[in-house]
Design a protein around this motif. Structure first.
Motif, PDB file in Angstrom:
ATOM      1  N   ALA A 172       5.088   1.455  -1.984  1.00  0.00           N
ATOM      2  CA  ALA A 172       4.793  -0.044  -2.084  1.00  0.00           C
ATOM      3  C   ALA A 172       5.597  -1.488  -2.219  1.00  0.00           C
ATOM      4  O   ALA A 172       4.773  -2.454  -1.794  1.00  0.00           O
ATOM      5  CB  ALA A 172       3.961   0.543  -4.139  1.00  0.00           C
ATOM      6  N   ASP A 173       6.569  -0.429  -2.206  1.00  0.00           N
ATOM      7  CA  ASP A 173       7.447  -1.598  -1.946  1.00  0.00           C
ATOM      8  C   ASP A 173       7.197  -2.605  -0.447  1.00  0.00           C
ATOM      9  O   ASP A 173       8.065  -4.159  -0.412  1.00  0.00           O
ATOM     10  CB  ASP A 173       9.462  -1.557  -2.454  1.00  0.00           C
ATOM     11  N   ILE A 206      -1.964 -11.769  -2.682  1.00  0.00           N
ATOM     12  CA  ILE A 206      -0.953 -11.172  -3.432  1.00  0.00           C
ATOM     13  C   ILE A 206      -2.014 -12.928  -4.407  1.00  0.00           C
ATOM     14  O   ILE A 206      -2.364 -11.970  -5.554  1.00  0.00           O
ATOM     15  CB  ILE A 206       0.243 -11.987  -3.561  1.00  0.00           C
ATOM     16  N   GLU A 207      -2.527 -13.627  -4.199  1.00  0.00           N
ATOM     17  CA  GLU A 207      -3.527 -14.215  -5.248  1.00  0.00           C
ATOM     18  C   GLU A 207      -4.896 -14.216  -5.091  1.00  0.00           C
ATOM     19  O   GLU A 207      -5.057 -13.970  -7.088  1.00  0.00           O
ATOM     20  CB  GLU A 207      -3.103 -15.954  -4.408  1.00  0.00           C
ATOM     21  N   LYS A 208      -4.637 -13.415  -4.677  1.00  0.00           N
ATOM     22  CA  LYS A 208      -6.253 -12.714  -4.535  1.00  0.00           C
ATOM     23  C   LYS A 208      -5.862 -11.038  -5.163  1.00  0.00           C
ATOM     24  O   LYS A 208      -7.044 -10.733  -6.398  1.00  0.00           O
ATOM     25  CB  LYS A 208      -6.872 -11.853  -3.120  1.00  0.00           C
ATOM     26  N   ARG A 209      -5.080 -10.955  -6.137  1.00  0.00           N
ATOM     27  CA  ARG A 209      -4.646  -9.655  -6.833  1.00  0.00           C
ATOM     28  C   ARG A 209      -4.742  -8.122  -5.661  1.00  0.00           C
ATOM     29  O   ARG A 209      -6.076  -7.431  -6.210  1.00  0.00           O
ATOM     30  CB  ARG A 209      -5.376  -9.317  -8.372  1.00  0.00           C
ATOM     31  N   ASP A 210      -5.249  -8.165  -4.867  1.00  0.00           N
ATOM     32  CA  ASP A 210      -6.047  -6.956  -3.914  1.00  0.00           C
ATOM     33  C   ASP A 210      -4.280  -6.830  -2.768  1.00  0.00           C
ATOM     34  O   ASP A 210      -4.091  -6.694  -2.292  1.00  0.00           O
ATOM     35  CB  ASP A 210      -6.380  -8.054  -2.426  1.00  0.00           C
ATOM     36  N   PHE A 211      -4.443  -5.447  -4.409  1.00  0.00           N
ATOM     37  CA  PHE A 211      -3.187  -4.465  -3.813  1.00  0.00           C
ATOM     38  C   PHE A 211      -3.790  -3.203  -3.572  1.00  0.00           C
ATOM     39  O   PHE A 211      -3.486  -2.336  -4.192  1.00  0.00           O
ATOM     40  CB  PHE A 211      -2.648  -4.323  -4.899  1.00  0.00           C
ATOM     41  N   THR A 212      -4.642  -3.256  -2.954  1.00  0.00           N
ATOM     42  CA  THR A 212      -5.403  -2.151  -1.493  1.00  0.00           C
ATOM     43  C   THR A 212      -4.380  -1.364  -0.752  1.00  0.00           C
ATOM     44  O   THR A 212      -3.806  -2.069   0.231  1.00  0.00           O
ATOM     45  CB  THR A 212      -6.484  -2.373  -0.722  1.00  0.00           C
ATOM     46  N   SER A 247       2.182   1.001  -9.052  1.00  0.00           N
ATOM     47  CA  SER A 247       1.265   1.518  -9.811  1.00  0.00           C
ATOM     48  C   SER A 247      -0.386   0.496  -9.369  1.00  0.00           C
ATOM     49  O   SER A 247      -1.444   0.725  -9.655  1.00  0.00           O
ATOM     50  CB  SER A 247       1.499   1.218 -11.378  1.00  0.00           C
ATOM     51  N   MET A 248       0.359  -0.809  -9.125  1.00  0.00           N
ATOM     52  CA  MET A 248      -0.571  -1.614  -8.614  1.00  0.00           C
ATOM     53  C   MET A 248      -1.239  -0.984  -7.844  1.00  0.00           C
ATOM     54  O   MET A 248      -2.493  -1.543  -7.527  1.00  0.00           O
ATOM     55  CB  MET A 248       0.040  -3.112  -8.795  1.00  0.00           C
ATOM     56  N   PHE A 249      -0.740  -0.765  -6.910  1.00  0.00           N
ATOM     57  CA  PHE A 249      -1.296  -0.288  -5.798  1.00  0.00           C
ATOM     58  C   PHE A 249      -2.214   0.785  -5.572  1.00  0.00           C
ATOM     59  O   PHE A 249      -3.179   1.411  -4.884  1.00  0.00           O
ATOM     60  CB  PHE A 249      -0.140  -0.290  -4.753  1.00  0.00           C
ATOM     61  N   ASN A 266      11.811   0.115 -13.806  1.00  0.00           N
ATOM     62  CA  ASN A 266      10.378  -0.502 -14.613  1.00  0.00           C
ATOM     63  C   ASN A 266       9.638  -0.808 -12.909  1.00  0.00           C
ATOM     64  O   ASN A 266       8.656  -0.720 -12.975  1.00  0.00           O
ATOM     65  CB  ASN A 266      11.108  -1.020 -15.234  1.00  0.00           C
ATOM     66  N   VAL A 267      10.314  -2.111 -12.343  1.00  0.00           N
ATOM     67  CA  VAL A 267       9.830  -3.509 -11.459  1.00  0.00           C
ATOM     68  C   VAL A 267       8.962  -2.858 -10.565  1.00  0.00           C
ATOM     69  O   VAL A 267       8.041  -2.889 -10.479  1.00  0.00           O
ATOM     70  CB  VAL A 267      10.435  -4.646 -11.649  1.00  0.00           C
ATOM     71  N   SER A 268       9.646  -1.451  -9.706  1.00  0.00           N
ATOM     72  CA  SER A 268       9.718  -1.389  -8.972  1.00  0.00           C
ATOM     73  C   SER A 268       8.310  -0.194  -8.631  1.00  0.00           C
ATOM     74  O   SER A 268       7.258  -0.069  -8.118  1.00  0.00           O
ATOM     75  CB  SER A 268      10.484  -0.733  -8.425  1.00  0.00           C
TER      76      SER A 268
END
Length: 209
Positions: free
Chosen positions: A149-150, A161-167, A97-99, A90-92
């Protein structure tokens, strides 16, 4: 070996018994979970982040590790050890999905930041193991994206990560090789399982006939 372990656990004083037997001369380590003391108090192995939780495989907050140096010096010696967090399926998939699906998940990001702040290692091998044993059809591109993604998460800086930049971004060449090997391994295991099931069903049908 079982007799030796039983002899140690049944003794009134485990440390004295270890000294008597000199079992740690080969750099053995003993983990005691019921000694009433611990020497891993600097780490929090069970912690919740909203709907997510890091769960230790044992009660490490009441764990005392005995090694050779402690027996020789007769004192509590600092221990060097590594800690690895295994992301489940699930976490993986949520990290993927964030990316690739613009998933917004502050709880997950907070957990990742905590893991990094403690210098814990991470792995998605648990996911690879689960998906390789899954009997239901799984899209290969979904597996690839999860492994990708991993690897991207491992390459990201704390600032990203702090900026939530998952491009999504391009990885080093060796990272793609690891992803490819992981994907091929999962496919191989799934094919073997399906072949075993086919053989089993054929044998079962023959018995019925």
């Amino acid at each position: 070996m079982r007799k030796l372990i039983s002899e140690i656990l049944d003794s009134e004083n485990v440390i004295e018994k270890c000294c008597e037997l000199e079992i740690l001369n080969r750099n053995w380590k003993l983990l005691l979970f019921d000694s009433g003391v611990d020497n891993l108090v600097l780490y929090e192995f069970n912690k919740k982040f909203g709907k997510y939780e890091i769960c230790g495989m044992g009660d490490y907050n009441h764990c005392f590790i005995i090694n050779r140096d402690m027996l020789i010096k007769q004192e509590n010696v600092p221990l060097a050890f590594s800690t690895c967090v295994n992301f489940d399926s699930n976490v993986s998939s949520y990290i993927s999905s964030m990316f690739f699906k613009n998933r917004q998940d502050n709880d997950l990001v907070n957990m990742i930041q905590y893991i990094r702040s403690k210098n814990f290692q991470t792995t998605c091998q648990h996911y690879a193991f689960e998906v390789s044993l899954n009997l239901y059809p799984v899209k290969e591109d979904a597996i690839y994206n999860t492994l990708y993604a991993d690897s991207m998460l491992a390459e990201m800086s704390d600032e990203q990560i702090e900026k939530r930049d998952f491009t999504p971004f391009v990885l080093p060449e060796d990272a793609y090789q690891k992803i490819y090997k992981g994907l091929q391994y999962i496919k191989m295991i799934r094919e073997k399982i399906m072949n075993y099931l086919i053989v089993f069903m054929r044998c079962y049908l023959k018995l019925l006939l």
